[in-house]
Scaffold this motif. Structure first.
Motif, short mmCIF file in Angstrom:
data_model
loop_
_atom_site.label_atom_id
_atom_site.label_comp_id
_atom_site.label_asym_id
_atom_site.label_seq_id
_atom_site.Cartn_x
_atom_site.Cartn_y
_atom_site.Cartn_z
N VAL A 77 34.38 34.74 31.24
CA VAL A 77 35.77 34.50 31.64
C VAL A 77 35.96 33.04 32.07
CG1 VAL A 77 37.65 35.23 33.18
CG2 VAL A 77 35.86 36.86 32.51
N SER A 78 37.05 32.41 31.59
CA SER A 78 37.42 31.07 32.05
C SER A 78 38.83 31.10 32.59
CB SER A 78 37.37 30.05 30.91
OG SER A 78 36.05 29.63 30.69
N MET A 79 39.07 30.34 33.66
CA MET A 79 40.42 30.27 34.22
C MET A 79 40.89 28.83 34.23
SD MET A 79 40.07 33.17 37.09
CE MET A 79 39.08 34.62 36.68
N LEU A 92 30.93 37.68 34.61
CA LEU A 92 31.20 39.12 34.52
C LEU A 92 32.48 39.31 33.72
CD1 LEU A 92 30.35 40.24 38.17
CD2 LEU A 92 28.85 39.97 36.20
N GLY A 93 32.35 39.39 32.41
CA GLY A 93 33.52 39.46 31.53
C GLY A 93 33.46 40.61 30.55
N ILE A 131 34.80 45.72 36.34
CA ILE A 131 34.89 44.39 35.72
C ILE A 131 36.32 43.85 35.81
CG2 ILE A 131 34.74 43.17 33.49
CD1 ILE A 131 32.02 43.80 34.75
N THR A 132 37.30 44.72 35.53
CA THR A 132 38.69 44.28 35.52
C THR A 132 39.16 43.88 36.91
OG1 THR A 132 39.12 45.79 33.68
CG2 THR A 132 41.04 44.95 34.85
N ASN A 133 38.85 44.69 37.92
CA ASN A 133 39.29 44.35 39.28
C ASN A 133 38.64 43.07 39.79
OD1 ASN A 133 41.16 46.33 39.71
ND2 ASN A 133 39.71 47.76 40.64
N ASN A 134 37.41 42.84 39.41
CA ASN A 134 36.74 41.61 39.82
C ASN A 134 37.44 40.39 39.22
OD1 ASN A 134 34.47 40.20 41.10
ND2 ASN A 134 33.90 39.70 39.00
N ILE A 135 37.80 40.48 37.95
CA ILE A 135 38.50 39.38 37.30
C ILE A 135 39.88 39.18 37.95
CG2 ILE A 135 39.56 38.59 35.13
CD1 ILE A 135 37.25 40.17 33.69
N PRO A 174 45.01 49.03 27.22
CA PRO A 174 46.10 49.11 28.20
C PRO A 174 45.61 49.45 29.61
CG PRO A 174 46.21 50.97 26.67
CD PRO A 174 45.19 50.02 26.14
N ILE A 175 44.50 50.15 29.72
CA ILE A 175 43.99 50.48 31.07
C ILE A 175 43.73 49.20 31.84
CG2 ILE A 175 42.15 51.61 32.39
CD1 ILE A 175 41.65 53.42 30.02
N ALA A 176 43.04 48.25 31.22
CA ALA A 176 42.71 46.99 31.90
C ALA A 176 43.99 46.19 32.18
CB ALA A 176 41.73 46.17 31.07
N MET A 177 44.90 46.14 31.21
CA MET A 177 46.13 45.37 31.42
C MET A 177 46.95 45.92 32.58
SD MET A 177 47.48 44.19 27.67
CE MET A 177 47.23 45.67 26.74
N LYS A 178 47.08 47.25 32.63
CA LYS A 178 47.87 47.86 33.72
C LYS A 178 47.18 47.65 35.07
CE LYS A 178 50.01 51.39 30.86
NZ LYS A 178 50.13 52.84 30.62
#
Ligand code: ADP
Length: 362
Positions: free
Chosen positions: A188-190, A207-208, A291-295, A322-326
């Motif tokens: 992941v890059s921000m 962690l991506g 993973i999603t919540n950490n990001i 959609p699970i991760a996006m929501k």
């Protein structure tokens, strides 16, 4: 030069750690004279790419993403979007060679780490030169370009805190600056983006998407991203994660922590009893949520630090996910008390490939 312009198919490639993304511009404004003078191999390649949606065993064209009436370097045409696993690069090059591409494509615009890693293979196998571009420059150029052509490019999830009301809605991204761009690929890059040409990489995490898929394969025995997402869709992560209510018996009211908040990701899995009851689906779901919540949490801290309130999430981790996006939409909204917004793009995984094609100058 005109001859090159007529005969050269136009390719932009983003060769990532997991997936290679190939964008092909098909000119649609060729005159009859141009078409007549076209060599057979050019015509054959165009037909092969545009008439099929699967290539070899692992190549796919995302036909739903195709963009028509696009102008690039003064030509009007169609953009096609193709992907294959980077681990298949040898087969891709062999296929390109067998289709005669080596005879007329001289240069391919390329970005991503693979543009460096595979540069010699392109030269040796198919006699192609890579015109290399930086991946973040390409990402931003691609984002602006695609958004300017596609009114429905940018969207958000409305009412993210209410499952029954949560749905996809268009977002007008014509005044985007500043925004935080979170690219969820293998890693992941921000980036904090202040104008079309001014941005900085503010953070990242290893962690991506690659971590999600790797752990999911280990824990569930699944073999593909699609399978991992399907498992997660019918799983229950609360059988795996330890929640605030598992520790407090309810909310931790003093600090406003609700009982259903995850206190410890995978925290139930030290118990033999809980392990014996957990299903593959639950493990897949918990991996996705972790993973999603950490990001989401890192993204939110970066946005606060940079004083930015719009966060655009891209990268193929969000493909059919959609699970991760929501979850990201929920986390941004909930923890910022509604001041931050999570945004998404339809061409989430292809922006770098589009952007490097645009940067090419003969
Ligand atoms: P990279 O440039 O690092 O390859 P991408 O933006 O292409 O990054 O995203 C790669 C991630 O996308 C993978 O780690 C995985 O989580 C997810 N993904 C989505 N679709 C697929 C797929 N068909 N095969 C492998 N990974 C996929």
């Amino acid at each position: 030069n005109d001859i090159m312009d007529i005969t050269m198919p136009w390719f932009g490639m983003d060769i990532g750690g997991s997936l290679s993304k190939l964008v092909y511009f098909e000119p649609k404004d060729s005159t009859k004279a141009e078409l007549d003078s076209e060599v057979d191999s050019v015509r054959n390649i165009r037909k092969y790419l545009t008439k099929n949606s699967a290539y070899g065993k692992t190549g796919h064209r995302d036909t739903h993403l195709q963009l028509n009436d696009i102008f690039i370097r003064g030509r009007r045409g169609t953009l096609h979007f193709i992907r294959f696993p980077t681990s298949e690069m040898k087969n891709f090059l062999a296929l390109a060679k067998s289709k005669g591409m080596a005879n007329f494509v001289t240069t391919v615009c390329a970005t991503g780490g693979g543009a460096y890693k595979f540069e010699n293979d392109f030269q040796r196998e198919v006699n192609m030169k890579l015109a290399k571009y930086d991946e973040f420059d390409s990402l931003l150029k691609g984002l602006q370009f695609v958004d300017s052509y596609n009114r429905k490019e940018c969207y958000y999830w409305s009412n993210p805190t209410d499952e029954s009301l949560c749905k996809k809605e268009e977002y007008d991204f014509s005044n985007p600056y500043p925004f935080l761009l979170v690219n969820i690929g293998s890693g992941v890059s921000m980036l904090a983006v202040n104008s079309p040409s001014s941005f900085k990489r503010v953070s990242g995490t290893s962690l991506g998407g690659g971590t999600f898929l790797g752990l999911c394969c280990l824990l569930t025995g699944c073999n593909t991203f699609e399978e991992a997402i399907e498992l997660a869709a019918s799983g229950d992560s609360t059988r795996v994660d330890k929640l605030v209510r598992d520790i407090y018996g309810g909310d931790y009211a003093r600090f406003g922590l609700p009982g259903d908040l995850v206190a410890s990701s995978f925290g139930h899995m030290n118990s033999r009893d809980k392990r014996s009851k957990v299903k593959r689906e639950d493990l897949a779901r918990a991996t996705l949520v972790t993973i999603t919540n950490n990001i989401g949490s890192i993204a939110r801290m970066c946005a606060i630090q940079e004083k930015i309130d719009r966060v655009v999430f891209i990268g193929n981790f969000l493909r059919v996910n959609p699970i991760a996006m929501k979850l990201l939409a929920y986390a941004m909204d909930y923890w910022s008390k509604g001041t931050m917004k999570a945004l998404f793009l339809e061409h989430e995984g292809y922006l770098g490939a589009v952007g490097c094609l645009l940067q090419y100058h003969q």
